[in-house]
Each structure stands twice: as C-alpha cells, then as structure tokens.
Design an enzyme around this catalytic site. Structure first.
Site, PDB file in Angstrom:
ATOM      1  N   LYS A  16     103.734  55.475 -10.637  1.00  0.00           N
ATOM      2  CA  LYS A  16     103.884  54.062 -10.283  1.00  0.00           C
ATOM      3  C   LYS A  16     104.570  53.264 -11.389  1.00  0.00           C
ATOM      4  O   LYS A  16     105.394  52.393 -11.110  1.00  0.00           O
ATOM      5  CB  LYS A  16     102.512  53.452  -9.958  1.00  0.00           C
ATOM      6  CG  LYS A  16     101.807  54.079  -8.768  1.00  0.00           C
ATOM      7  CD  LYS A  16     100.565  53.316  -8.369  1.00  0.00           C
ATOM      8  CE  LYS A  16      99.505  53.268  -9.449  1.00  0.00           C
ATOM      9  NZ  LYS A  16      98.984  54.623  -9.805  1.00  0.00           N
ATOM     10  N   ARG A  92      92.216  47.634  -5.915  1.00  0.00           N
ATOM     11  CA  ARG A  92      91.550  48.905  -6.211  1.00  0.00           C
ATOM     12  C   ARG A  92      90.459  49.238  -5.190  1.00  0.00           C
ATOM     13  O   ARG A  92      89.938  50.346  -5.191  1.00  0.00           O
ATOM     14  CB  ARG A  92      90.920  48.869  -7.606  1.00  0.00           C
ATOM     15  CG  ARG A  92      91.952  48.836  -8.727  1.00  0.00           C
ATOM     16  CD  ARG A  92      91.287  48.926 -10.081  1.00  0.00           C
ATOM     17  NE  ARG A  92      92.244  48.848 -11.163  1.00  0.00           N
ATOM     18  CZ  ARG A  92      92.903  49.880 -11.670  1.00  0.00           C
ATOM     19  NH1 ARG A  92      92.697  51.079 -11.162  1.00  0.00           N
ATOM     20  NH2 ARG A  92      93.742  49.728 -12.669  1.00  0.00           N
ATOM     21  N   ARG A 126      99.991  65.193 -20.658  1.00  0.00           N
ATOM     22  CA  ARG A 126     100.499  64.034 -21.389  1.00  0.00           C
ATOM     23  C   ARG A 126     100.047  64.085 -22.849  1.00  0.00           C
ATOM     24  O   ARG A 126      98.908  64.421 -23.145  1.00  0.00           O
ATOM     25  CB  ARG A 126     100.015  62.734 -20.739  1.00  0.00           C
ATOM     26  CG  ARG A 126     100.526  61.483 -21.425  1.00  0.00           C
ATOM     27  CD  ARG A 126     100.351  60.248 -20.567  1.00  0.00           C
ATOM     28  NE  ARG A 126      98.968  60.040 -20.140  1.00  0.00           N
ATOM     29  CZ  ARG A 126      98.601  59.043 -19.331  1.00  0.00           C
ATOM     30  NH1 ARG A 126      99.509  58.211 -18.848  1.00  0.00           N
ATOM     31  NH2 ARG A 126      97.325  58.896 -18.987  1.00  0.00           N
ATOM     32  N   ARG A 159      94.871  62.180 -25.287  1.00  0.00           N
ATOM     33  CA  ARG A 159      93.841  61.148 -25.212  1.00  0.00           C
ATOM     34  C   ARG A 159      92.607  61.699 -24.495  1.00  0.00           C
ATOM     35  O   ARG A 159      92.705  62.606 -23.650  1.00  0.00           O
ATOM     36  CB  ARG A 159      94.358  59.921 -24.457  1.00  0.00           C
ATOM     37  CG  ARG A 159      95.536  59.254 -25.119  1.00  0.00           C
ATOM     38  CD  ARG A 159      95.890  57.939 -24.472  1.00  0.00           C
ATOM     39  NE  ARG A 159      95.763  57.925 -23.018  1.00  0.00           N
ATOM     40  CZ  ARG A 159      96.207  56.943 -22.245  1.00  0.00           C
ATOM     41  NH1 ARG A 159      96.788  55.895 -22.782  1.00  0.00           N
ATOM     42  NH2 ARG A 159      96.073  57.000 -20.943  1.00  0.00           N
ATOM     43  N   ARG A 170      88.645  60.592 -12.801  1.00  0.00           N
ATOM     44  CA  ARG A 170      89.479  59.441 -12.418  1.00  0.00           C
ATOM     45  C   ARG A 170      89.997  59.601 -10.992  1.00  0.00           C
ATOM     46  O   ARG A 170      90.033  58.639 -10.214  1.00  0.00           O
ATOM     47  CB  ARG A 170      90.651  59.293 -13.388  1.00  0.00           C
ATOM     48  CG  ARG A 170      90.254  58.757 -14.744  1.00  0.00           C
ATOM     49  CD  ARG A 170      91.319  59.027 -15.793  1.00  0.00           C
ATOM     50  NE  ARG A 170      92.574  58.355 -15.492  1.00  0.00           N
ATOM     51  CZ  ARG A 170      93.721  58.642 -16.116  1.00  0.00           C
ATOM     52  NH1 ARG A 170      93.756  59.584 -17.044  1.00  0.00           N
ATOM     53  NH2 ARG A 170      94.816  57.978 -15.812  1.00  0.00           N
TER      54      ARG A 170
END
Length: 217
Positions: A16, A92, A126, A159, A170
C-alpha cells in the site's frame, strides 16, 4: 480530470505504501495515513469527547491505543482539508468504515489481494538500518553489501514486529478486524480488487487503470 478520492485497502505487506506514492505522484492527491494524521495532530483539543485525556498525544506518549472516536475526528479533519486523497490504513474496522461514510464520498475503493505465505515472506525478509532507518529486503531489495546499509554504512536489523510470529499475529488481527471492511465494500460499484502478487509495475498498471476508469464514470 477531477482529483480523485481513493481508499486503498490490503493487509500488511501488500504494498500500500509503494502504490500510494505512485497515486500521489500521478493524480496529485494527498497521502492520508492514520499514523501521519495522528502525529500531525498530537496536540488537537479533544476535551469535548469526555475521554481519559485531552489530546491524542497523551495516549501516544503513554503507548496506549488511541480511541476510535479520536482517530475518526483526526481522519475527518485530514480529509476535509484535502482536495483529493489516497487513504491508507483507515478504516481498520467496520465501525470506522461506517464513520467514513459520513465524512466523504469515495471515487475508488481498491483492495490489494496477497496470499498469507507471500505476505510472511515479504515482511519477515524486511531489514531496516539501525542508524538511518533505510529499508531493504533480503530477496527483493538487497543492499550492495549484506547486512550493511548503502546509505550510511549502518547495521541492518530485523525489527521485532517483522519476526514470523509477530507477522502472523499482525495478519491474524487484520483478518479478524479489517477483512470484514473489504467485504463491506466489495459490492460497491467503485470497488476494485487487484492481484497484489504481481510485479510492482504490473500492480501499478492495474491500479492506475482502475482509478482512471472510475473517474470516467
């Protein structure tokens, strides 16, 4: 061609942010995200809402979840001041989707569809520079030297929220709270689903065409 009002939906890792940047550049819209809107309005007076704190910043500084009514008010303020926008990260949940109906009319509602395993690969791969925050990926966007930032020479780290356990959590939260939002919009004339597993260029080509088609209606 008028400046469009675009809602971009999709799970974490769907792309996104990348595609929002393309929309901003091509259609001259503002990129409105919940995080940016909250940071820009930390000192907004919300005392009239009768909540625990009088500003959004007080929730944020304490690491507490900002209540929906505060998020709604801030997003509405951001949308009202924009001629056109791409809204990313809101709504959300269904309650926020219903609030959004009263704030503005949407020209295009786009859902980027990506399978769970592909999302896990993207997010767990990532790497972020510990010094300057530059983003890389172990497969799709490698640094010149493994583990070292091209920009500043800092160490690249994973992270905590990019570990597989955190990523799957998530995605589970997204499926529970936000997938119903996609279903809420799915029967609208302005709704378009795009295969987010294509190359970035192919996703953008489909997205650009979808926006242009909707604006011609």
């Amino acid at each position: 061609m008028r400046t469009p009002k675009i809602l971009l939906l999709g799970p974490p890792g769907a792309g996104k942010g990348t595609q929002s940047s393309n929309l901003v550049e091509t259609f001259g819209v503002e990129h409105v995200t919940t995080g940016d809107a909250l940071r820009s309005n930390k000192e907004m007076d919300i005392s009239d809402l009768g909540l625990a704190y009088d500003t959004p910043g007080e929730y944020m500084d304490r690491g507490e979840l900002v209540p929906d009514e505060v998020v709604n008010a801030i997003v509405e303020e951001a949308l009202t001041s924009a001629d056109g926008f791409v809204l990313d990260g809101y709504p959300r949940n269904l309650e926020q989707a219903e609030e959004l109906e009263s704030m503005t009319d949407l020209d295009v509602i786009v859902s980027l569809s990506v399978g769970e395993e592909e999302l896990v690969d993207r997010l767990t791969g990532r790497r972020v520079c510990a010094e300057c925050g530059e983003n890389y990926h172990v497969e799709f966007d490698k640094p010149e030297e493994a583990g070292v930032c091209d920009e500043c020479g800092g160490e690249l780290i994973q992270r905590e929220d990019d570990t597989e356990e955190a990523v799957r959590n998530r995605l589970e939260v997204f499926a529970e709270n936000t997938q119903p939002v996609i279903e809420y919009y799915s029967d609208r004339d302005a709704f378009v689903e795009i295969n987010g597993e294509q190359s970035l260029d192919a996703v953008w080509a489909d997205l650009e065409a979808a926006v242009e088609d909707e604006l011609k209606r």
